[in-house]
Design a protein around this motif. Structure first.
Motif, PDB file in Angstrom:
ATOM      1  N   ILE A  63     -53.471 -27.206  10.912  1.00 47.55           N
ATOM      2  CA  ILE A  63     -52.377 -27.208  11.899  1.00 47.55           C
ATOM      3  C   ILE A  63     -52.356 -28.501  12.713  1.00 47.55           C
ATOM      4  O   ILE A  63     -53.320 -29.252  12.741  1.00 47.55           O
ATOM      5  N   GLU A  64     -51.237 -28.712  13.395  1.00 47.95           N
ATOM      6  CA  GLU A  64     -51.106 -29.854  14.299  1.00 47.95           C
ATOM      7  C   GLU A  64     -51.936 -29.604  15.557  1.00 47.95           C
ATOM      8  O   GLU A  64     -52.521 -28.550  15.718  1.00 47.95           O
ATOM      9  N   ASP A  65     -51.909 -30.567  16.451  1.00 45.89           N
ATOM     10  CA  ASP A  65     -52.697 -30.475  17.673  1.00 45.89           C
ATOM     11  C   ASP A  65     -52.044 -29.551  18.707  1.00 45.89           C
ATOM     12  O   ASP A  65     -51.427 -30.010  19.659  1.00 45.89           O
ATOM     13  N   TYR A  66     -52.178 -28.236  18.465  1.00 53.67           N
ATOM     14  CA  TYR A  66     -51.709 -27.243  19.435  1.00 53.67           C
ATOM     15  C   TYR A  66     -52.924 -26.511  19.962  1.00 53.67           C
ATOM     16  O   TYR A  66     -53.936 -26.406  19.270  1.00 53.67           O
ATOM     17  N   PHE A  67     -52.824 -25.947  21.171  1.00 56.87           N
ATOM     18  CA  PHE A  67     -53.839 -24.999  21.610  1.00 56.87           C
ATOM     19  C   PHE A  67     -53.314 -23.616  21.258  1.00 56.87           C
ATOM     20  O   PHE A  67     -52.220 -23.231  21.656  1.00 56.87           O
TER      21      PHE A  67
END
Ligand code: 5GP
Ligand code: MG
Length: 184
Positions: A153-157
């Motif tokens: 995944i992308e840089d999400y929290f």
């Protein structure tokens, strides 16, 4: 559910992917015999649900144990990860599969792998529900490469499916992107 969350992966998507990973792992470890089962080390607490479902979908003998490494406070890493449980688990002569919820900077898995490599494991592999490769610390980019990845995944929290934000939201059935800034 208010607007500070958005769905990244639905429960159904996670469960489908989990079955695929279980098939891959079972195939790769088909040589495992009951007298020396695969040693599955589930990281507490985030990976508990993922690990429980994953091990029950495996078709090879395995033994499950738990490790706990403190590495996060809220949405921020806390410097060097510290073992809180499982550092002394006997891995000598064992094939080990670590099950992690999410690999981010890579420092937690680096700490865990170094600890168990030094104690004579035959092999150590990582299965992770999520991977955030863009967040990897540069010095770990070549070494911390999970063997089994649910979703990259992308840089999400993210929260849900076992993942928390200060102990909240673990039980959300879907994996959700959490936007703390949207909090009122
Ligand atoms: P690393 O040491 O790779 O930076 O971080 C690993 C640990 O940080 C994960 O096992 C997880 O507990 C926590 N973590 C990293 N990213 C996230 C995230 O997006 N959401 C949540 N809830 N925890 C995360
Ligand atoms: Mg974790």
């Amino acid at each position: 559910m208010n607007e500070q969350f958005s769905i990244l992966k639905t429960d159904a998507e996670v469960r489908t992917r989990l079955k695929e990973l279980a098939a891959d792992i079972s195939k790769d470890f088909q040589h495992i015999q009951p007298d020396n089962p695969l040693l599955v080390l589930c990281t507490l607490r985030g990976a508990v649900f993922f690990a429980a479902d994953l091990v029950r979908a495996l078709s090879i003998p395995c033994e499950i144990n738990f490790i706990k490494v403190k590495s996060y406070q809220g949405t921020r890493p806390v410097g060097s990860p510290i073992f809180e449980l499982g550092e002394q688990i006997d891995v000598k002569g064992r094939e080990v599969l670590i099950i992690e919820d999410i690999v981010d900077t890579g420092q937690t898995m680096d700490t865990v792998i170094k600890n168990f490599n030094d104690k004579g494991a035959v092999s150590i592999r990582i299965a992770t529900m999520l991977d955030k490769p863009s967040r990897r610390y540069p010095h770990l980019r070549a070494t911390i490469l999970p063997d089994y990845i649910g979703f990259s995944i992308e840089d999400y929290f993210v929260v849900g499916w076992g993942l928390d934000y200060n102990e909240d939201y673990r039980l959300l059935p879907d994996i959700m992107i959490y936007h703390p800034d949207a909090e009122t």
